[in-house]
Design a protein around this motif. Sequence first.
Motif, PDB file in Angstrom:
ATOM      1  N   SER A  37       0.851  -1.182   0.000  1.00  0.00           N
ATOM      2  CA  SER A  37       0.000   0.000   0.000  1.00  0.00           C
ATOM      3  C   SER A  37       0.894   1.241   0.000  1.00  0.00           C
ATOM      4  N   PRO A  38       0.961   1.935  -1.153  1.00  0.00           N
ATOM      5  CA  PRO A  38       1.745   3.170  -1.201  1.00  0.00           C
ATOM      6  C   PRO A  38       1.048   4.277  -0.411  1.00  0.00           C
ATOM      7  N   PRO A  39       1.693   5.437  -0.289  1.00  0.00           N
ATOM      8  CA  PRO A  39       1.138   6.526   0.527  1.00  0.00           C
ATOM      9  C   PRO A  39      -0.276   6.968   0.143  1.00  0.00           C
ATOM     10  N   ASN A  40      -0.718   6.705  -1.086  1.00  0.00           N
ATOM     11  CA  ASN A  40      -2.069   7.125  -1.475  1.00  0.00           C
ATOM     12  C   ASN A  40      -3.158   6.224  -0.897  1.00  0.00           C
ATOM     13  N   GLY A  41      -2.754   5.134  -0.200  1.00  0.00           N
ATOM     14  CA  GLY A  41      -3.723   4.277   0.471  1.00  0.00           C
ATOM     15  C   GLY A  41      -4.302   3.169  -0.378  1.00  0.00           C
ATOM     16  N   SER A  42      -3.909   3.078  -1.632  1.00  0.00           N
ATOM     17  CA  SER A  42      -4.400   1.989  -2.478  1.00  0.00           C
ATOM     18  C   SER A  42      -3.662   0.691  -2.130  1.00  0.00           C
ATOM     19  N   GLU A  67      10.419  -2.587  -2.486  1.00  0.00           N
ATOM     20  CA  GLU A  67       9.141  -2.472  -1.777  1.00  0.00           C
ATOM     21  C   GLU A  67       9.053  -3.315  -0.512  1.00  0.00           C
ATOM     22  N   LEU A  68       9.732  -4.475  -0.522  1.00  0.00           N
ATOM     23  CA  LEU A  68       9.547  -5.446   0.557  1.00  0.00           C
ATOM     24  C   LEU A  68      10.799  -5.754   1.373  1.00  0.00           C
ATOM     25  N   GLY A  69      11.990  -5.576   0.763  1.00  0.00           N
ATOM     26  CA  GLY A  69      13.216  -6.054   1.396  1.00  0.00           C
ATOM     27  C   GLY A  69      13.355  -7.564   1.254  1.00  0.00           C
ATOM     28  N   TYR A  70      12.675  -8.123   0.236  1.00  0.00           N
ATOM     29  CA  TYR A  70      12.655  -9.568   0.009  1.00  0.00           C
ATOM     30  C   TYR A  70      13.521  -9.932  -1.189  1.00  0.00           C
ATOM     31  N   GLU A  71      14.227 -11.024  -1.042  1.00  0.00           N
ATOM     32  CA  GLU A  71      14.889 -11.674  -2.169  1.00  0.00           C
ATOM     33  C   GLU A  71      13.913 -12.745  -2.631  1.00  0.00           C
ATOM     34  N   ILE A  72      13.532 -12.707  -3.906  1.00  0.00           N
ATOM     35  CA  ILE A  72      12.539 -13.669  -4.390  1.00  0.00           C
ATOM     36  C   ILE A  72      13.076 -14.502  -5.545  1.00  0.00           C
ATOM     37  N   GLU A  73      12.452 -15.650  -5.724  1.00  0.00           N
ATOM     38  CA  GLU A  73      12.666 -16.472  -6.910  1.00  0.00           C
ATOM     39  C   GLU A  73      11.363 -16.429  -7.683  1.00  0.00           C
ATOM     40  N   VAL A  74      11.439 -15.966  -8.920  1.00  0.00           N
ATOM     41  CA  VAL A  74      10.246 -15.837  -9.747  1.00  0.00           C
ATOM     42  C   VAL A  74       9.872 -17.215 -10.283  1.00  0.00           C
ATOM     43  N   PRO A 112      12.731  -2.805   3.702  1.00  0.00           N
ATOM     44  CA  PRO A 112      12.482  -2.334   2.335  1.00  0.00           C
ATOM     45  C   PRO A 112      13.331  -1.104   2.018  1.00  0.00           C
ATOM     46  N   LEU A 113      13.828  -0.997   0.798  1.00  0.00           N
ATOM     47  CA  LEU A 113      14.626   0.152   0.389  1.00  0.00           C
ATOM     48  C   LEU A 113      13.745   1.402   0.306  1.00  0.00           C
ATOM     49  N   GLU A 114      12.460   1.214  -0.033  1.00  0.00           N
ATOM     50  CA  GLU A 114      11.483   2.307  -0.004  1.00  0.00           C
ATOM     51  C   GLU A 114      10.802   2.239   1.357  1.00  0.00           C
ATOM     52  N   ASP A 115      10.852   3.329   2.095  1.00  0.00           N
ATOM     53  CA  ASP A 115      10.312   3.301   3.458  1.00  0.00           C
ATOM     54  C   ASP A 115       8.920   3.920   3.579  1.00  0.00           C
ATOM     55  N   PHE A 116       8.265   4.155   2.454  1.00  0.00           N
ATOM     56  CA  PHE A 116       6.981   4.850   2.489  1.00  0.00           C
ATOM     57  C   PHE A 116       5.777   3.950   2.229  1.00  0.00           C
ATOM     58  N   ASN A 117       5.990   2.672   1.917  1.00  0.00           N
ATOM     59  CA  ASN A 117       4.886   1.744   1.670  1.00  0.00           C
ATOM     60  C   ASN A 117       4.500   1.011   2.948  1.00  0.00           C
ATOM     61  N   GLN A 118       3.235   0.624   3.019  1.00  0.00           N
ATOM     62  CA  GLN A 118       2.767  -0.270   4.077  1.00  0.00           C
ATOM     63  C   GLN A 118       2.596  -1.646   3.455  1.00  0.00           C
ATOM     64  N   LEU A 119       2.960  -2.680   4.208  1.00  0.00           N
ATOM     65  CA  LEU A 119       2.812  -4.048   3.730  1.00  0.00           C
ATOM     66  C   LEU A 119       1.724  -4.725   4.543  1.00  0.00           C
ATOM     67  N   GLU A 120       0.914  -5.525   3.867  1.00  0.00           N
ATOM     68  CA  GLU A 120      -0.175  -6.190   4.577  1.00  0.00           C
ATOM     69  C   GLU A 120      -0.419  -7.581   3.993  1.00  0.00           C
ATOM     70  N   TRP A 121      -0.418  -8.579   4.892  1.00  0.00           N
ATOM     71  CA  TRP A 121      -0.768  -9.950   4.511  1.00  0.00           C
ATOM     72  C   TRP A 121      -2.271 -10.104   4.672  1.00  0.00           C
ATOM     73  N   ALA A 129     -10.783  -8.001  -2.811  1.00  0.00           N
ATOM     74  CA  ALA A 129     -11.613  -6.861  -2.408  1.00  0.00           C
ATOM     75  C   ALA A 129     -10.802  -5.572  -2.287  1.00  0.00           C
ATOM     76  N   LYS A 130      -9.566  -5.664  -1.794  1.00  0.00           N
ATOM     77  CA  LYS A 130      -8.756  -4.467  -1.518  1.00  0.00           C
ATOM     78  C   LYS A 130      -7.980  -3.943  -2.717  1.00  0.00           C
ATOM     79  N   LEU A 131      -7.586  -4.822  -3.634  1.00  0.00           N
ATOM     80  CA  LEU A 131      -6.730  -4.393  -4.742  1.00  0.00           C
ATOM     81  C   LEU A 131      -7.409  -3.319  -5.574  1.00  0.00           C
ATOM     82  N   LYS A 132      -6.637  -2.279  -5.902  1.00  0.00           N
ATOM     83  CA  LYS A 132      -7.177  -1.122  -6.612  1.00  0.00           C
ATOM     84  C   LYS A 132      -7.384  -1.407  -8.103  1.00  0.00           C
ATOM     85  N   ARG A 133      -6.439  -2.044  -8.717  1.00  0.00           N
ATOM     86  CA  ARG A 133      -6.458  -2.246 -10.166  1.00  0.00           C
ATOM     87  C   ARG A 133      -7.171  -3.539 -10.549  1.00  0.00           C
TER      88      ARG A 133
END
Length: 147
Positions: A37-42, A67-74, A112-121, A129-133
């Motif tokens: 969730s970026p600062p705009n709340g979406s 966004e997360l500070g996660y190392e991922i395998e796609v 996370p390298l970006e410190d302005f997002n909120q993360l939610e499980w 229901a919550k996703l904006k797009r």
Amino acid sequence: MAIKTFGLKLDDQVYRTRIGVHVVIFDSETKKILLVSPPNGSYLLPGGEIESNETHEETAQRESMEELGYEIEVGQFIGEAEEYYYSKHRHQHYHNPAYFYIAKSWESICEPLEDFNQLEWVSISEAIAKLKRGSHKWAVEQYKNII
């Protein structure tokens, strides 16, 4: 597989194209998906715009660190969708083709390298229901059919 389209393209508008890569990160133990969730709340799936000559995998990995500070395998490809929308925040119309993948594995390795997002499980139904797009909702629906 046909590209799914969301939003309405207005003929009298100029669109900025932003090609994105997003991942579904699902915790099988808690049965929850990670949303950003970026600062705009979406709420959005983790990911973002492809930079320079990045591959889809490189974009997903870079965005996950930012966004997360996660190392991922796609992992598995979910599908491709495009969306037309107006950003009130940026006062700009966007055309957003996007590629969606499942994160095969992930590990939190730093803040996370970006410190302005909120993360939610959230549960899959909460995510939809919550996703904006519409394209992000669609990707989670497609993911449900895979698992």
